[in-house]
Motif scaffolding. Sequence first.
Motif, mmCIF file in Angstrom:
data_model
loop_
_atom_site.group_PDB
_atom_site.id
_atom_site.type_symbol
_atom_site.label_atom_id
_atom_site.label_comp_id
_atom_site.label_asym_id
_atom_site.label_seq_id
_atom_site.Cartn_x
_atom_site.Cartn_y
_atom_site.Cartn_z
ATOM 1 N N LEU A 133 0.848 -1.184 0.000
ATOM 2 C CA LEU A 133 0.000 0.000 0.000
ATOM 3 C C LEU A 133 0.887 1.239 0.000
ATOM 4 C CD1 LEU A 133 -2.825 1.346 0.296
ATOM 5 C CD2 LEU A 133 -2.471 1.234 2.779
ATOM 6 N N VAL A 134 0.760 2.081 -1.033
ATOM 7 C CA VAL A 134 1.598 3.286 -1.122
ATOM 8 C C VAL A 134 0.786 4.566 -1.024
ATOM 9 C CG1 VAL A 134 3.419 2.156 -2.456
ATOM 10 C CG2 VAL A 134 1.514 3.240 -3.662
ATOM 11 N N GLN A 135 -0.517 4.484 -1.293
ATOM 12 C CA GLN A 135 -1.325 5.704 -1.236
ATOM 13 C C GLN A 135 -2.796 5.363 -1.041
ATOM 14 O OE1 GLN A 135 -0.644 9.236 -3.948
ATOM 15 N NE2 GLN A 135 -2.616 8.587 -4.750
ATOM 16 N N ALA A 136 -3.459 6.183 -0.240
ATOM 17 C CA ALA A 136 -4.913 6.101 -0.088
ATOM 18 C C ALA A 136 -5.459 7.510 -0.193
ATOM 19 C CB ALA A 136 -5.271 5.484 1.264
ATOM 20 N N ALA A 137 -6.537 7.668 -0.933
ATOM 21 C CA ALA A 137 -7.084 9.007 -1.176
ATOM 22 C C ALA A 137 -8.602 8.978 -1.131
ATOM 23 C CB ALA A 137 -6.614 9.533 -2.538
ATOM 24 N N THR A 138 -9.183 10.135 -0.808
ATOM 25 C CA THR A 138 -10.629 10.299 -0.849
ATOM 26 C C THR A 138 -11.090 10.454 -2.296
ATOM 27 O OG1 THR A 138 -10.457 12.715 -0.657
ATOM 28 C CG2 THR A 138 -10.603 11.436 1.401
ATOM 29 N N SER A 157 -8.940 -3.730 8.292
ATOM 30 C CA SER A 157 -9.391 -4.555 7.162
ATOM 31 C C SER A 157 -8.796 -4.104 5.830
ATOM 32 C CB SER A 157 -10.924 -4.551 7.081
ATOM 33 O OG SER A 157 -11.438 -3.246 7.170
ATOM 34 N N VAL A 158 -7.924 -3.095 5.843
ATOM 35 C CA VAL A 158 -7.183 -2.695 4.641
ATOM 36 C C VAL A 158 -5.800 -3.339 4.707
ATOM 37 C CG1 VAL A 158 -6.095 -0.779 3.410
ATOM 38 C CG2 VAL A 158 -8.398 -0.503 4.340
ATOM 39 N N PRO A 159 -5.478 -4.266 3.804
ATOM 40 C CA PRO A 159 -4.161 -4.920 3.859
ATOM 41 C C PRO A 159 -3.035 -3.943 3.524
ATOM 42 C CG PRO A 159 -5.367 -5.614 1.894
ATOM 43 C CD PRO A 159 -6.322 -4.806 2.715
ATOM 44 N N LEU A 160 -1.977 -3.975 4.329
ATOM 45 C CA LEU A 160 -0.797 -3.165 4.027
ATOM 46 C C LEU A 160 0.028 -3.829 2.923
ATOM 47 C CD1 LEU A 160 0.350 -2.160 7.626
ATOM 48 C CD2 LEU A 160 -1.202 -0.965 6.081
ATOM 49 N N ARG A 161 -0.075 -5.142 2.820
ATOM 50 C CA ARG A 161 0.576 -5.895 1.741
ATOM 51 C C ARG A 161 -0.426 -6.904 1.189
ATOM 52 N NH1 ARG A 161 5.637 -7.362 -0.089
ATOM 53 N NH2 ARG A 161 6.751 -6.299 1.598
ATOM 54 N N LEU A 162 -0.508 -7.007 -0.134
ATOM 55 C CA LEU A 162 -1.417 -7.959 -0.760
ATOM 56 C C LEU A 162 -0.956 -9.387 -0.497
ATOM 57 C CD1 LEU A 162 -1.990 -6.223 -4.227
ATOM 58 C CD2 LEU A 162 -3.314 -5.981 -2.119
ATOM 59 N N ALA A 259 -6.711 -11.581 -2.487
ATOM 60 C CA ALA A 259 -5.575 -10.682 -2.241
ATOM 61 C C ALA A 259 -5.554 -10.152 -0.817
ATOM 62 C CB ALA A 259 -5.620 -9.520 -3.227
ATOM 63 N N GLY A 260 -6.599 -10.473 -0.032
ATOM 64 C CA GLY A 260 -6.603 -10.075 1.373
ATOM 65 C C GLY A 260 -7.609 -9.016 1.752
ATOM 66 N N PHE A 261 -8.470 -8.617 0.811
ATOM 67 C CA PHE A 261 -9.456 -7.577 1.109
ATOM 68 C C PHE A 261 -10.738 -8.167 1.684
ATOM 69 C CE2 PHE A 261 -6.763 -5.531 -2.021
ATOM 70 C CZ PHE A 261 -6.604 -4.261 -1.470
ATOM 71 N N LYS A 262 -11.421 -7.344 2.426
ATOM 72 C CA LYS A 262 -12.739 -7.697 2.934
ATOM 73 C C LYS A 262 -13.758 -7.299 1.861
ATOM 74 C CE LYS A 262 -15.558 -7.163 7.109
ATOM 75 N NZ LYS A 262 -15.583 -6.527 8.453
ATOM 76 N N VAL A 263 -14.495 -8.258 1.365
ATOM 77 C CA VAL A 263 -15.524 -8.032 0.342
ATOM 78 C C VAL A 263 -16.874 -8.309 0.975
ATOM 79 C CG1 VAL A 263 -16.450 -8.851 -1.859
ATOM 80 C CG2 VAL A 263 -13.973 -8.565 -1.569
ATOM 81 N N ASN A 264 -17.836 -7.457 0.701
ATOM 82 C CA ASN A 264 -19.143 -7.651 1.318
ATOM 83 C C ASN A 264 -19.717 -9.009 0.921
ATOM 84 O OD1 ASN A 264 -22.254 -7.333 1.550
ATOM 85 N ND2 ASN A 264 -21.419 -5.623 2.704
#
Length: 686
Positions: A133-138, A157-162, A259-264
């Motif tokens: 993870l290198v960037q998160a934006a609105t 719940s946001v993975p720092l690494r996939l 990839a490690g994400f939380k999906v509804n």
Amino acid sequence: MSAAPPNQARAGELRRLLQRAAHAYYVLDAPEMEDSVYDGLYKELLELEAAQPELITPDSPSQRVGGTPAEGFSSVEHRIGLLSLDNAFNPGDLEAWYSRLLKVLDRTGDLAMVGELKIDGNALALSYEQGLLVQAATRGDGERGEQITANVRTIASVPLRLQLENPPAWVEVRGEALIPDDTFAAINAERAARGEALFANPRNACAGTLRQLDPKVVAARRLDFFAYTLHLPEEWQSAGGDPPRPSSQWQSLQWLQAAGFKVNPNAELLPNLAAVQAFFSAWDTGRRALPYATDGVVVKLNDLRLQDAAGFTQKAPRWAIALKYAAEEAPSILLRLTCQVGRTGVVTPVAEFEPVPLAGTTVSRATLHNAGRLAELDLHAGDTIVVRKAGEIIPEVVRVLSELRPAGAVRLELPQVCPECGSELVREEGEAATRCVNSSCPAILRGALRHWVSKGALDVDGLGAKLIEQLVDRGLVGSIADLYGLDGALLASLERIGAKSADNLVVALAASKQQPWHRQLYGLGIHHVGEVNAKALAKAFPSAADLATATANTPESITAVFGIGAEIAQSLQQWFATPANQLLLEDLERLGFSLAAGPEEPGTGPETPLTGQTFVLTGSLPSLSRSAAQALIEAAGGKVSGSVSKKTSYLVAGEEAGSKLSKAESLGVAVLDEAGLLELLKAGSG
């Protein structure tokens, strides 16, 4: 090959264990480790990293929260735009959208779709490079958002690494940050105990939390995240045991999960329109049992190739739509009818009623739009009305319960004269709007000034509605141009503004003269010319003089601009033909406004050696901030990207450049330091 030092190996082992445990707990909701065990391992990792800081990695669990509070948020360009969705409010709207989609695709029969819950949170854009993870934006305006990476790193719940063996060079993920209902209740309970104002609803609380300058505050509020959209490099194909490249939205959700994400978990693959309607109906009632807020369902065409074929309108994808739940309704008593006069002179009736709670907020006012709507409702003084929030956002009066009307109640109508200046109101034949046509009306002037200084226009900080009201009421300002004759001493004599604030406002007004031409055009407040249309017009007509000439002599050249129709062209023609507006443009030019595109506006000036060149910034530069370096590059005609690829022209590297520098060297991309960048910019300007 020699073995890693004991501490390094142990730190790596601890990171893997803790990441797996956190994923099981926060994403899979299937804890596999006791809290006490997790805490013990986490403490051991912290002790190792404290003793040997070189062991700290970007994906370490210790890096979710850390560092000092930020001074503010920088603006970043999204690699891929975040468009909003068109809305449907009933089955008829949904069927109309589906018919349009079939027509665009030139198909008949059923289209497979994916139904997903529309989470009532805040959209985020997450950027990963080489799996990190290198960037998160609105979302921002869809093209640019605020960089809030430090805050998003706190979301468990946001993975720092996939969780991929061979991640793509870059991955863009879209999703929704949210605050679950029980967490929201706990936050408000804590605020009440401290005597602080309560949040109106979870969505507002989430938005406010994401913009906190201190990541520790964000971490304490325990946000969650659902991922729902995936973007991959065109050339990428999976390798090893990683999931294959998705060819559908359904497969994209599965890829995100792998990839490690939380999906509804409530998404469904739907074979046809009837299944979509059944999915919506089921969740219209089932949503009340969910532990978080949802205001509808999102329907997406499943096949990604068909999505590409359907394309986009100017504002939204054609292949997706948000189907909203029927708005919550509540009765209230009408207290009075008031009228607002807007900056274009339109008089809008407003119903003021006894406050009622709706969709998480308390409302007491609702616009009635125009005289036609007022007559349709047949409003009388003291009526009992039914109120709802259209799209869960805008209050509106749905109907009147006439059987509860007081005896002898007086019917309510629009006034004959302007409530601000007393001029006779006008309603043109065939128009819904009733207008005040007195250009000297204080309400019209106040609206024009508020629009001119607004964020999307000239963005003059410190000149709010209250101050504008004072300036107009005291006769100190009679036009937009008069703002630029104000001095610090005069401003400081007004209520609620000190000498320092007054001086800052004078500086801000002077600086606003340098805003680009498209902002100036939007700020003029020409009817139907919004921010998007202003940009398109400014690009096609690089000065006010060019635009004025075109409206008078070649109106067909106006409608030839993408997105500009006959209605906008006619509005421009009327505006530029009005003597008062011609005088305003003359005054602004006299005050130093160019009213023309300058070379600092990308794509509007002559070509330079930087035109078409793509730059990537990494590391800390000695004197330039990241945003300042980006502004200089874009002003010279270059483009700034977030990741290194074969298309990158230059990598600008500072201290602690990291993996981008290695990637650039492996691809043979030219690398510049700050001095080299400035030299290149100097050559470009020459």
